[in-house]
Design a protein around this motif. Structure first.
Motif, PDB file in Angstrom:
ATOM      1  N   LYS A  30      29.043  95.375 -98.983  1.00 34.48           N
ATOM      2  CA  LYS A  30      29.049  94.018 -99.529  1.00 34.48           C
ATOM      3  C   LYS A  30      29.333  94.001-101.029  1.00 34.48           C
ATOM      4  O   LYS A  30      28.774  93.205-101.788  1.00 34.48           O
ATOM      5  N   GLY A  31      30.182  94.917-101.438  1.00 39.42           N
ATOM      6  CA  GLY A  31      30.564  94.986-102.839  1.00 39.42           C
ATOM      7  C   GLY A  31      30.821  96.419-103.251  1.00 39.42           C
ATOM      8  O   GLY A  31      30.579  97.355-102.488  1.00 39.42           O
ATOM      9  N   ILE A  32      31.314  96.596-104.463  1.00 42.13           N
ATOM     10  CA  ILE A  32      31.568  97.929-104.997  1.00 42.13           C
ATOM     11  C   ILE A  32      31.546  97.845-106.516  1.00 42.13           C
ATOM     12  O   ILE A  32      32.031  96.875-107.102  1.00 42.13           O
ATOM     13  N   SER A  33      30.947  98.862-107.142  1.00 39.19           N
ATOM     14  CA  SER A  33      30.908  98.853-108.602  1.00 39.19           C
ATOM     15  C   SER A  33      32.316  99.060-109.150  1.00 39.19           C
ATOM     16  O   SER A  33      33.140  99.743-108.537  1.00 39.19           O
ATOM     17  N   LEU A  34      32.597  98.469-110.293  1.00 35.11           N
ATOM     18  CA  LEU A  34      33.935  98.573-110.871  1.00 35.11           C
ATOM     19  C   LEU A  34      34.248 100.022-111.238  1.00 35.11           C
ATOM     20  O   LEU A  34      35.384 100.475-111.083  1.00 35.11           O
ATOM     21  N   LYS A  35      33.225 100.751-111.686  1.00 36.94           N
ATOM     22  CA  LYS A  35      33.422 102.162-112.036  1.00 36.94           C
ATOM     23  C   LYS A  35      33.876 102.962-110.824  1.00 36.94           C
ATOM     24  O   LYS A  35      34.840 103.745-110.894  1.00 36.94           O
ATOM     25  N   LEU A  77      32.435  94.411-108.164  1.00 37.07           N
ATOM     26  CA  LEU A  77      33.196  93.462-107.365  1.00 37.07           C
ATOM     27  C   LEU A  77      32.317  92.996-106.215  1.00 37.07           C
ATOM     28  O   LEU A  77      31.821  93.819-105.441  1.00 37.07           O
ATOM     29  N   LYS A  78      32.131  91.707-106.097  1.00 39.06           N
ATOM     30  CA  LYS A  78      31.219  91.153-105.097  1.00 39.06           C
ATOM     31  C   LYS A  78      31.970  90.297-104.086  1.00 39.06           C
ATOM     32  O   LYS A  78      33.046  89.768-104.355  1.00 39.06           O
ATOM     33  N   GLN A  79      31.341  90.152-102.910  1.00 40.97           N
ATOM     34  CA  GLN A  79      31.903  89.283-101.888  1.00 40.97           C
ATOM     35  C   GLN A  79      31.697  87.818-102.252  1.00 40.97           C
ATOM     36  O   GLN A  79      30.803  87.469-103.035  1.00 40.97           O
ATOM     37  N   LEU A  80      32.505  86.959-101.662  1.00 37.18           N
ATOM     38  CA  LEU A  80      32.412  85.535-101.921  1.00 37.18           C
ATOM     39  C   LEU A  80      31.246  84.914-101.158  1.00 37.18           C
ATOM     40  O   LEU A  80      30.808  85.455-100.135  1.00 37.18           O
ATOM     41  N   ILE A  81      30.743  83.769-101.655  1.00 33.30           N
ATOM     42  CA  ILE A  81      29.587  83.112-101.033  1.00 33.30           C
ATOM     43  C   ILE A  81      29.998  81.757-100.442  1.00 33.30           C
ATOM     44  O   ILE A  81      29.402  80.736-100.710  1.00 33.30           O
ATOM     45  N   ASP A  83      37.280  98.866 -96.341  1.00 27.80           N
ATOM     46  CA  ASP A  83      36.183  99.058 -95.384  1.00 27.80           C
ATOM     47  C   ASP A  83      34.856  99.252 -96.108  1.00 27.80           C
ATOM     48  O   ASP A  83      33.831  98.666 -95.719  1.00 27.80           O
ATOM     49  N   LYS A  84      34.859 100.066 -97.165  1.00 27.86           N
ATOM     50  CA  LYS A  84      33.642 100.301 -97.929  1.00 27.86           C
ATOM     51  C   LYS A  84      33.157  99.025 -98.604  1.00 27.86           C
ATOM     52  O   LYS A  84      31.951  98.753 -98.652  1.00 27.86           O
TER      53      LYS A  84
END
Length: 447
Positions: free
Chosen positions: A179-184, A225-229, A173-174
């Motif tokens: 629209k993404g999350i840092s790997l850390k 980690l990013k969303q796809l385009i 959900d986050k």
């Protein structure tokens, strides 16, 4: 323990530098191998170039002494052109034919028998990329090996370009909300100690078993980690039908990823997706000046021989798979024959790889089809042709190789996948599910 390696001709033609890869062991080249190298040196293909390279290397080593007596190599071993031990008596009861393969086998067997008479015999090993010759050697109790120095990894262990992780649904959900999350943050919240390659994809699934999921791409520059385009409306009428196709389109449409490799069985959509992305980038978005599509001219099965007509007419049978995909993509856009469309669109070029050597290719979207039939040297030549502002896509099925000197682990496409997986300018996806038809998928699985 030092060994004596007897090299078959195909090993030298596959990798001319192979004689420097046996450390401090001795290398034996039967005289018939020199004869076969001489026969191949006039070829104008990769085999001919490698034969000429072998000849130059041996000529350079000749300055150190007589090859028939043995010359010292930098690794500590000795290279020797074997003029003796040619008697075929050891083979006559089983193999009466005096073929070149049998002559090489006879040299190895005679050397082995001679070594066995010594107090401290050196093991004799025949190295060949010919499976049948290795089987023959084994039947005589002679050690035989494939040449493995050029194999980065076994095909079953090849980098797939994606992995699957089970996480709490709140993390999914986050990921969507931000629209993404840092790997850390991802590692802290999941407790997973993961190592990701640049542009590797991660399939996030709910660990409680619900249908909630997400697909993310690891971006090295932002360490996140990013969303796809991938456009919701698809690309040139093509909608991705499975997870791996979504990943492939994301790589193909990302202008910051300059080298894309796609592998997978026949019918997984590799060529169609690459062409659709190339047409979008050249015809619609004008990011690149030209779409260049090329493939090696290697026949499956018996060669057709010389073909009539000019260059374009000769190439048409080899390029027909490209034209078939083009026709499918243009069918919804223009009611014209594909030949007329390509002639009208000056920025689409379909070419054989034979003509790519020596070129510099800037500002183009380049697609190399059937790249599994290329050697490591050939893919190096092709990628080094890529100029500023260009993107190159290499696609193929390493399980369908028509080049007699390559296999699923040693071909150029597999080499590129493994070599570039650490680079932020490159991305790879292995497509798993066939989408051509149910019959095509069944044939790929069963046959």
């Amino acid at each position: 323990m030092k060994k004596k390696y007897v090299l078959d001709t195909n090993v030298l033609l596959h990798d001319p530098e192979c004689i420097f890869n046996f450390q401090d062991n001795d290398i034996i080249l039967p005289a018939v191998v020199i004869e076969e190298i001489d026969e191949k040196k006039k070829n104008d293909d990769e085999i001919g170039r490698n034969a000429r390279r072998v000849a130059r290397i041996l000529d350079e080593l000749r300055k150190k002494g007589r090859l028939s007596e043995g010359v010292k190599l930098d690794g500590g071993g000795v290279l020797k052109v074997e003029l003796n031990h040619r008697a075929m008596d050891c083979l006559r009861e089983s193999f009466v034919d005096t073929s070149n393969d049998n002559r090489i086998l006879a040299v190895a067997l005679n050397l082995k028998n001679e070594e066995l008479k010594k107090e401290n015999p050196m093991p004799v090993v025949l190295v060949s990329k010919d499976v049948i010759l290795r089987i023959k050697a084994d039947s005589f109790g002679l050690a035989a090996e494939d040449y493995l120095s050029d194999k980065t990894v076994q095909y079953d262990d090849i980098y797939m370009g994606f992995s699957e992780l089970k996480v709490y649904p709140s993390i999914i959900d986050k990921f969507y909300m931000e629209k993404g999350i840092s790997l850390k943050d991802f590692i802290e919240q999941t407790g997973l100690g993961i190592k990701l390659y640049p542009n590797q994809y991660v399939i996030l699934k709910d660990e409680f078993g619900s249908g909630k999921s997400a697909i993310a791409r690891y971006d090295l520059n932002s360490d996140s980690l990013k969303q796809l385009i991938v456009p919701n409306e698809g690309v040139w009428g093509i909608m991705p039908r499975n997870v791996q196709q979504k990943m492939a389109l994301d790589l193909l449409l990302n202008d910051n990823i300059l080298l894309v490799t796609l592998t997978g069985r026949a019918g997984t959509g590799k060529t169609l997706l690459a062409l659709a992305a190339g047409l979008l980038k050249t015809q619609d978005e004008r990011v690149y000046n030209k779409l260049l599509v090329a493939r090696p001219v290697i026949p499956m099965g018996r060669d057709l021989g010389y073909l009539p007509g000019d260059k374009n007419e000769k190439l048409r049978p080899w390029m027909q798979p490209i034209y078939d995909n083009m026709e499918y993509l243009f069918s919804g856009k223009k009611n014209m024959k594909i030949d007329d469309i390509i002639v009208g669109l000056k920025n689409i070029e379909v070419e054989a790889l034979t003509y790519i050597r020596g070129r510099s290719i800037p500002n183009q979207f380049i697609i190399i089809d059937e790249a599994q039939n290329l050697t490591r040297h050939e893919v190096k030549t092709i990628i080094s042709r890529v100029g500023e502002g260009s993107k190159i896509v290499m696609i193929g099925d390493p399980e369908q190789i028509d080049n007699p000197y390559l296999d699923s682990s040693s071909n150029g496409l597999t080499q590129v996948v493994e070599t570039f997986k650490d680079q932020s300018l490159a991305g790879h996806v292995m497509l798993l599910k066939g989408e051509r038809s149910r019959l095509a998928e069944l044939a790929a699985s069963l046959l």
